[in-house]
Design a protein around this motif. Structure first.
Motif, PDB file in Angstrom:
ATOM      1  N   MET A   1      30.135  30.406  38.404  1.00 14.02           N
ATOM      2  CA  MET A   1      29.913  30.312  36.954  1.00 14.02           C
ATOM      3  C   MET A   1      29.131  31.525  36.428  1.00 14.02           C
ATOM      4  SD  MET A   1      31.254  28.190  34.991  1.00 14.02           S
ATOM      5  CE  MET A   1      31.242  28.077  33.217  1.00 14.02           C
ATOM      6  N   VAL A   4      31.501  34.198  35.703  1.00 16.46           N
ATOM      7  CA  VAL A   4      32.216  33.967  34.445  1.00 16.46           C
ATOM      8  C   VAL A   4      31.331  34.383  33.272  1.00 16.46           C
ATOM      9  CG1 VAL A   4      33.210  32.194  32.931  1.00 16.46           C
ATOM     10  CG2 VAL A   4      33.632  32.115  35.408  1.00 16.46           C
ATOM     11  N   ILE A   5      30.070  33.943  33.310  1.00 12.11           N
ATOM     12  CA  ILE A   5      29.136  34.280  32.230  1.00 12.11           C
ATOM     13  C   ILE A   5      28.979  35.796  32.120  1.00 12.11           C
ATOM     14  CG2 ILE A   5      26.737  34.070  31.441  1.00 12.11           C
ATOM     15  CD1 ILE A   5      28.156  31.467  31.154  1.00 12.11           C
ATOM     16  N   LEU A   8      31.814  37.235  30.275  1.00  8.87           N
ATOM     17  CA  LEU A   8      31.928  36.863  28.862  1.00  8.87           C
ATOM     18  C   LEU A   8      30.780  37.410  28.015  1.00  8.87           C
ATOM     19  CD1 LEU A   8      32.976  33.104  29.210  1.00  8.87           C
ATOM     20  CD2 LEU A   8      34.452  35.105  29.025  1.00  8.87           C
ATOM     21  N   PRO A 392      23.829  29.315  29.310  1.00 11.34           N
ATOM     22  CA  PRO A 392      25.094  29.440  28.568  1.00 11.34           C
ATOM     23  C   PRO A 392      24.998  28.884  27.138  1.00 11.34           C
ATOM     24  CG  PRO A 392      25.527  28.652  30.787  1.00 11.34           C
ATOM     25  CD  PRO A 392      24.030  28.696  30.637  1.00 11.34           C
ATOM     26  N   ALA A 396      25.602  31.144  23.916  1.00 12.59           N
ATOM     27  CA  ALA A 396      26.632  30.754  22.940  1.00 12.59           C
ATOM     28  C   ALA A 396      26.027  30.685  21.546  1.00 12.59           C
ATOM     29  CB  ALA A 396      27.243  29.405  23.326  1.00 12.59           C
ATOM     30  N   LEU A 401      28.499  35.305  23.679  1.00 10.74           N
ATOM     31  CA  LEU A 401      29.525  35.034  24.689  1.00 10.74           C
ATOM     32  C   LEU A 401      30.915  35.147  24.075  1.00 10.74           C
ATOM     33  CD1 LEU A 401      28.350  31.907  26.767  1.00 10.74           C
ATOM     34  CD2 LEU A 401      28.244  34.326  27.403  1.00 10.74           C
ATOM     35  N   LYS A 403      35.052  34.493  24.101  1.00  6.05           N
ATOM     36  CA  LYS A 403      35.930  33.370  24.444  1.00  6.05           C
ATOM     37  C   LYS A 403      36.415  33.497  25.889  1.00  6.05           C
ATOM     38  CE  LYS A 403      39.958  33.432  22.245  1.00  6.05           C
ATOM     39  NZ  LYS A 403      40.918  33.252  21.122  1.00  6.05           N
ATOM     40  N   TYR A 404      36.572  32.363  26.554  1.00  9.47           N
ATOM     41  CA  TYR A 404      37.099  32.356  27.929  1.00  9.47           C
ATOM     42  C   TYR A 404      38.612  32.167  27.893  1.00  9.47           C
ATOM     43  CZ  TYR A 404      37.979  30.782  32.701  1.00  9.47           C
ATOM     44  OH  TYR A 404      38.469  30.649  33.979  1.00  9.47           O
TER      45      TYR A 404
ATOM     46  N   ALA B  62      29.445  24.114  29.618  1.00  9.12           N
ATOM     47  CA  ALA B  62      28.419  24.220  28.577  1.00  9.12           C
ATOM     48  C   ALA B  62      28.414  25.629  28.005  1.00  9.12           C
ATOM     49  CB  ALA B  62      27.047  23.895  29.150  1.00  9.12           C
ATOM     50  N   GLY B  63      28.473  25.744  26.696  1.00  9.51           N
ATOM     51  CA  GLY B  63      28.347  27.031  26.041  1.00  9.51           C
ATOM     52  C   GLY B  63      29.589  27.904  26.099  1.00  9.51           C
ATOM     53  N   ILE B  64      30.602  27.479  26.853  1.00 14.61           N
ATOM     54  CA  ILE B  64      31.793  28.316  27.008  1.00 14.61           C
ATOM     55  C   ILE B  64      32.822  27.971  25.932  1.00 14.61           C
ATOM     56  CG2 ILE B  64      33.605  29.091  28.572  1.00 14.61           C
ATOM     57  CD1 ILE B  64      30.850  29.684  29.648  1.00 14.61           C
ATOM     58  N   THR B  65      33.257  28.992  25.206  1.00 13.94           N
ATOM     59  CA  THR B  65      34.292  28.831  24.186  1.00 13.94           C
ATOM     60  C   THR B  65      35.662  28.950  24.850  1.00 13.94           C
ATOM     61  OG1 THR B  65      32.878  29.737  22.462  1.00 13.94           O
ATOM     62  CG2 THR B  65      35.254  29.859  22.102  1.00 13.94           C
ATOM     63  N   GLY B  67      39.589  29.521  25.329  1.00 13.76           N
ATOM     64  CA  GLY B  67      40.855  29.937  24.761  1.00 13.76           C
ATOM     65  C   GLY B  67      41.827  28.768  24.845  1.00 13.76           C
ATOM     66  N   TRP B 352      32.240  26.826  21.249  1.00 15.19           N
ATOM     67  CA  TRP B 352      31.822  26.129  22.472  1.00 15.19           C
ATOM     68  C   TRP B 352      31.449  24.669  22.225  1.00 15.19           C
ATOM     69  CZ3 TRP B 352      29.145  29.400  19.393  1.00 15.19           C
ATOM     70  CH2 TRP B 352      27.972  28.909  18.805  1.00 15.19           C
TER      71      TRP B 352
END
Lengths: 406, 406
Positions: A1, A4-5, A8, A392, A396, A401, A403-404, B62-65, B67, B352
């Motif tokens: 994770m 990932v952070i 982003l 996170p 946010a 952050l 978009k994933y 958590a906190g992840i937007t 797609g 998010w």
């Protein structure tokens, strides 16, 4: 994770303040009584809570009581099960000792041995810190190095001390068996290496034990040393690198400065004694333009809880409440208030109870919680979460952050 | 977890409808104001909510937007950190192109270049879809293949197009650097392979760029191509296989049909333009007996949020409310209403914030939530959950999951 952070995260001008009220979570003294937070008169926190999102966090996991190290690592977004700091390294950073790659830090206890080297007292009668300092000075003179490897010896407190073996380019392993037998009536154990990289370290430890006993043979009480907890330097992804923030630590106790510096934050100077709340606010004000993320640590909420002093803890919460406006005046885009664990006065020690979390930003939903208390936080819109969710969420809310995925 | 679900799943006659209101989660425009969902007049959703279980979901973390891709994969039960779809593949499936193992799909932008090949406009003035179709036809004629490798070129929309290089038994790698410099005033970059398996792909890309510029040299605006986002074909466990359901997708936008088809759902024909809600209900009615699981997608709740148009989003929610009775009339054993992410009008983009989840089945407990809103969902009995929890909950409520262990 964390990867990932890192992917982003983006730099923006927005500013985040994470206030850590150490050990702030509590318990009522009587059934259906109020906790320290609920007892305290906190007009400023209350006003902030009414326009914030609240929730509860478990820093390590359900039922797990976090030490300060894992509690803080979780706050900083590092899963404390995956990322660990050994006891030796934690003790070293806790007293402000910088470790370099390849060094090994070891936790030691002073002990009392009988004529046959059997352990009489594993803590040598809990000597005073002054006694400890005196004996450490003796050892420093007797053991400046072992076979050319520099040896550093530091007082921790009472019977506890820390030894650092400096690698100086020849990395030392830390996978070594304990010297401390964790029992009386038996002799200290010989240190053994569990892997080839730690063989030199085991030799150093055994040599240290022999030379220390020799140096201390005329001491009435402190005449032996026991080792437990060897650590090399932990390698964590760097906080500024993961979150793309210029990050600063505002704390006054060595342990917290050490943890922040371990993850790569810059440690700011704080004027004043002990918790030095005014000095911390001054440091925040003076450095406001230079950083995007501030870790702001308040210690006394924990110390008073550890003392089992309910009223004192209530007062320390109120002290923080009084200076909250000067933090808010700076206009952080996101402010979080949280603890690294609970320290209920009723237990007089760290506990597993979830800690209230408050997040204020422009991007919050309606939230029914009216105060920063355990009971209100439980009604809050953030729910019950792991500590590693906090960073996170702050990122946010600071719109830091991307978009994933598409 | 998917393996466990696969082992526990069983075929039954019960029917599940998962309604995805794209981007439905929102934010109030003012502190303590109401969100789009809370503002909308939704008598049918309200009535359903009163007899349903509600909760909130975070699709990625958590906190992840999220797609649209990761959001939907999570809804379908695929952990979106573990299962990823590249941009090229997502675009290809988004326009209905089937990919085979070893193929590479690439996202392209039409661009305007000056006489020195410097990028003047990375989007060639955002041409109309008709212009795009015209230019794509020209390129199809000019580049039917490159050195025997079949090349397919498709219009996506405006300046966006997709190229598929067909492997035909000689798999192509997708680890190639971007052609798009993501800046103007500089020339397109040369594609480079990051691994040996992608070297042929990099050559194909560079040859495509040269031949395209040659074919488009007399075009006034669209005279260059930029590439970014190369993907090979993702391999996911098949949805019908994991859940033992005959599954159908009812959606009108290519992206969602593509995602559903990627996991192995059958994509039903929908009559009508744009969101075509009546056409979707008609498709559901016409195919009711043929499937056990329906993914029913509503797009406009997201588009209006992306436009930052709070009132329009409110109306789109009300439009859905009006047709909800015709879905319920069919008598699904389980109906879920959820979003793939939030799209607050206030942010005018994905966010998010957790999304409300509603599950109605015969097997629910008492639940205090009175409406399908963020605030009521937070009080609901399903709690705050990860998106990947949804499918197991729907399967359980449809009595389609065997006991785990003896």
């Amino acid at each position: 994770m964390l990867d990932v952070i890192r992917q982003l995260s983006k730099e923006t001008p927005s500013k985040i303040v994470m206030v850590v009220l150490d050990g702030v979570g509590g318990l009522p003294l009587t059934t259906n009584g109020e906790t320290e937070l609920a007892t305290a008169t906190t007009p400023n926190l209350d006003a902030l809570a009414r326009e914030s999102q609240l929730g509860l966090v478990e820093l390590v996991g359900a039922g797990i009581t976090p030490g300060s190290g894992p509690g803080h690592l979780s706050l900083f977004g590092y899963d404390p099960i995956q990322y660990t700091v050994g006891r030796g390294a934690l003790s070293a950073v806790g007293i402000g000792v910088k470790l370099s790659a390849g060094d090994v830090a070891v936790r030691g206890n002073f002990a009392t041995l009988d004529a046959g080297r059997n352990v009489l007292d594993r803590r040598a009668g809990r000597p005073s810190d002054e006694e400890n300092v005196r004996v450490v000075a003796k050892l420093r003179e007797a053991i400046p190095d072992i076979g050319g490897v520099p040896v550093e010896i530091y007082t921790e407190s009472e019977h506890r001390f820390v030894v650092v073996f400096r690698a100086q380019g020849r990395p030392l392993g830390a996978d070594v068996s304990d010297v401390d037998p964790q029992a009386t009536g038996v002799t200290p154990m010989e240190a053994k290496a569990f892997d080839p990289a730690s063989e030199r370290t085991a030799d150093l430890v055994n040599a240290f034990v022999a030379r220390a006993e020799d140096a201390l043979r005329n001491e009435p009480k402190i005449n032996g040393v026991l080792f437990r907890g060897y650590s090399d330097v932990p390698h964590f992804p760097s906080f500024p690198d993961v979150y793309h923030v210029r990050s600063a630590c505002i704390a006054s106790y060595p342990m917290y400065k050490g943890l922040a510096s371990l993850v790569g934050m810059e440690v700011l100077d704080v004027e004043g004694h002990e918790d030095a709340l005014e000095g911390k606010v001054a440091a925040l004000q003076a450095n406001w333009d230079k950083y995007d993320f501030f870790y702001f640590h308040v210690k006394k909420t924990d110390s008073t809880g550890e003392d089992g002093n309910f009223d004192a803890k209530v007062h320390k919460i109120e002290d923080f409440d009084a200076l909250l406006p000067s933090i808010l005046e700076l206009g952080p885009d996101v402010i979080a208030i949280v603890g690294d664990h609970s320290t209920p006065s009723k237990l007089a020690t760290h506990s597993w109870h979830p800690v209230p979390l408050l997040i204020k930003s422009e991007w919050g939903r309606k939230d029914v919680a009216q105060r920063f208390t355990e009971e209100e936080a439980q009604k809050g819109s953030l729910g019950l979460r792991r500590g590693t969710d906090i960073m996170p969420l702050l990122m946010a809310n600071a719109l830091k952050l991307n978009k994933y995925g598409a």
